[in-house]
Design an enzyme around this catalytic site. Structure first.
Site, PDB file in Angstrom:
ATOM      1  CB  VAL A 225      -0.954   0.046   1.225  1.00 25.40           C
ATOM      2  CG1 VAL A 225      -1.957  -1.089   1.175  1.00 25.40           C
ATOM      3  CG2 VAL A 225      -0.177   0.032   2.545  1.00 25.40           C
ATOM      4  CD  GLU A 226      -0.378   5.572  -3.441  1.00 25.71           C
ATOM      5  OE1 GLU A 226      -1.111   6.550  -3.617  1.00 25.71           O
ATOM      6  OE2 GLU A 226       0.378   5.101  -4.311  1.00 25.71           O
ATOM      7  CB  THR A 227      -2.311   5.973   1.912  1.00 25.35           C
ATOM      8  OG1 THR A 227      -1.833   6.817   0.860  1.00 25.35           O
ATOM      9  CG2 THR A 227      -2.949   6.827   2.995  1.00 25.35           C
TER      10      THR A 227
ATOM     11  CB  ILE B 140      -4.905   7.468  -2.388  1.00 24.24           C
ATOM     12  CG1 ILE B 140      -5.102   8.704  -1.494  1.00 24.24           C
ATOM     13  CG2 ILE B 140      -3.622   6.713  -2.132  1.00 24.24           C
ATOM     14  CD1 ILE B 140      -5.288   8.380  -0.037  1.00 24.24           C
TER      15      ILE B 140
ATOM     16  CD  GLN C  58      -1.432   1.060  -4.327  1.00 20.63           C
ATOM     17  OE1 GLN C  58      -0.474   1.328  -3.626  1.00 20.63           O
ATOM     18  NE2 GLN C  58      -1.504  -0.056  -5.045  1.00 20.63           N
TER      19      GLN C  58
END
Ligand code: PLP
Ligand code: CA
Length: 302
Positions: free
Chosen positions: A21-23, A238, A242
């Protein structure tokens, strides 16, 4: 089988989750702190995630403070978090009214504490009510009629330690006598440990009083409603796939993540125990669970 795939998995490989994931959206109470006490290893965990380039967002259903007031709380606990990263349900209420272009010549009647007032003011809305409203016993003499401001176009209800009958009657008049009046709840959390000695009735109890008198359902802006998730996804651009939502409560945090199509991680450092998670009466299953977020520091690939 369906059953096995629906069951929550203990988190064994944090690296894999972090990499996927990015967040991270973190719930606050029960994840970062308990009341005013920081949970073990939180600053180090947030630092590690930032050093890996993750975006961190903090979402709390507690409406008593504004995001600016939360900024001070994070700072006093030694957490390096800016107010722009904090999204409280008080902020959500003001943001919702902005999103629908709530008229600036209309007013908001507030049942709740300072955080909601501060956020409405910052957003440029007129409001009345708030903690100091009412408080004396109402004498019901023949012919007595409570006046109310006909310009009230929304009633916002959140946790209120000054809650009283005057507020219930005033807000009820606003909602019932004006069919266009919005009924907005910051959150519907039932009870929580406001002290370590016992559970206390919170926002859901105040909201429930108005559901009882108006026979209307509120529009909820806090978790688990999708409002804040949509707002965050849009603001930060987003993809929800993610995002990993991390929380201690099944019916707010985990449902919030699931409603948004995010990955979900339950931590057992707050209101939910492993036996509550695994109880046959619970139908809300996170993807993963672990004891506390600092497990991220020790759970490497096995
Ligand atoms: N509402 C109130 C009044 C609270 O005190 C709390 C937690 O302390 C909550 C809601 C839940 O907050 P969170 O979403 O950060 O767990
Ligand atoms: Ca929580």
């Amino acid at each position: 089988t369906t059953k096995a795939s629906a069951a929550a998995q203990p988190l064994t490989n944090a690296d894999e989750l972090i990499g996927s994931v990015e967040t991270f959206i973190f719930d606050c109470d029960g994840v970062l702190w308990k009341g005013d006490k920081l949970i073990d290893g939180v600053p180090q965990t947030l630092d590690m995630l930032r050093s890996r380039g993750k975006r961190l967002v903090f979402v709390t259903n507690n409406s008593t403070k504004s995001r600016k007031q939360y900024g001070k709380k994070f700072e006093s606990l030694g957490l390096d978090v800016s107010e722009e990263e904090i999204f409280a349900s008080s902020f959500a209420a003001a943001t919702y009214l902005k999103s629908i272009d709530f008229p600036k010549d209309k007013k908001v009647y507030v049942v709740g504490e300072d955080g909601i007032l501060k956020e409405l003011e910052l957003a440029g809305f007129q409001y009345l009510g708030g903690p100091e409203d009412g408080g004396k016993k109402i004498e019901l003499k023949p012919g007595f009629l409570m006046e109310h401001d006909k310009d009230v176009g929304a009633v916002v209800v959140g946790f209120d330690r000054y809650f009283n009958y005057y507020k219930v009657q005033y807000g009820t008049l606003c909602i019932r006598e004006n069919p266009g009046c919005l009924f907005i709840a910051t959150n519907r959390d039932a009870v929580t440990h406001l002290t370590d000695a016992q559970e206390w009735a919170v926002g859901g109890s105040m909201v429930g009083a108005f559901v009882g008198s108006t026979l209307r359902e509120p529009l909820v802006v806090g978790k688990p409603s999708t409002f804040m998730m949509d707002y965050l996804a849009n603001k930060f651009r987003i993809l929800k796939s993610q995002i990993c939502m991390v929380g201690d409560r099944l019916d707010t945090d985990i449902l919030f993540g699931q409603n948004g199509g995010c990955k979900t991680l339950l931590v057992l450092s707050g209101v939910t125990s492993l036996s509550m998670l695994q109880s046959p009466s619970n139908s809300i299953k996170p993807d993963f669970y672990t004891n506390k977020i600092s497990d991220f520091l020790s759970l490497k690939a096995s």
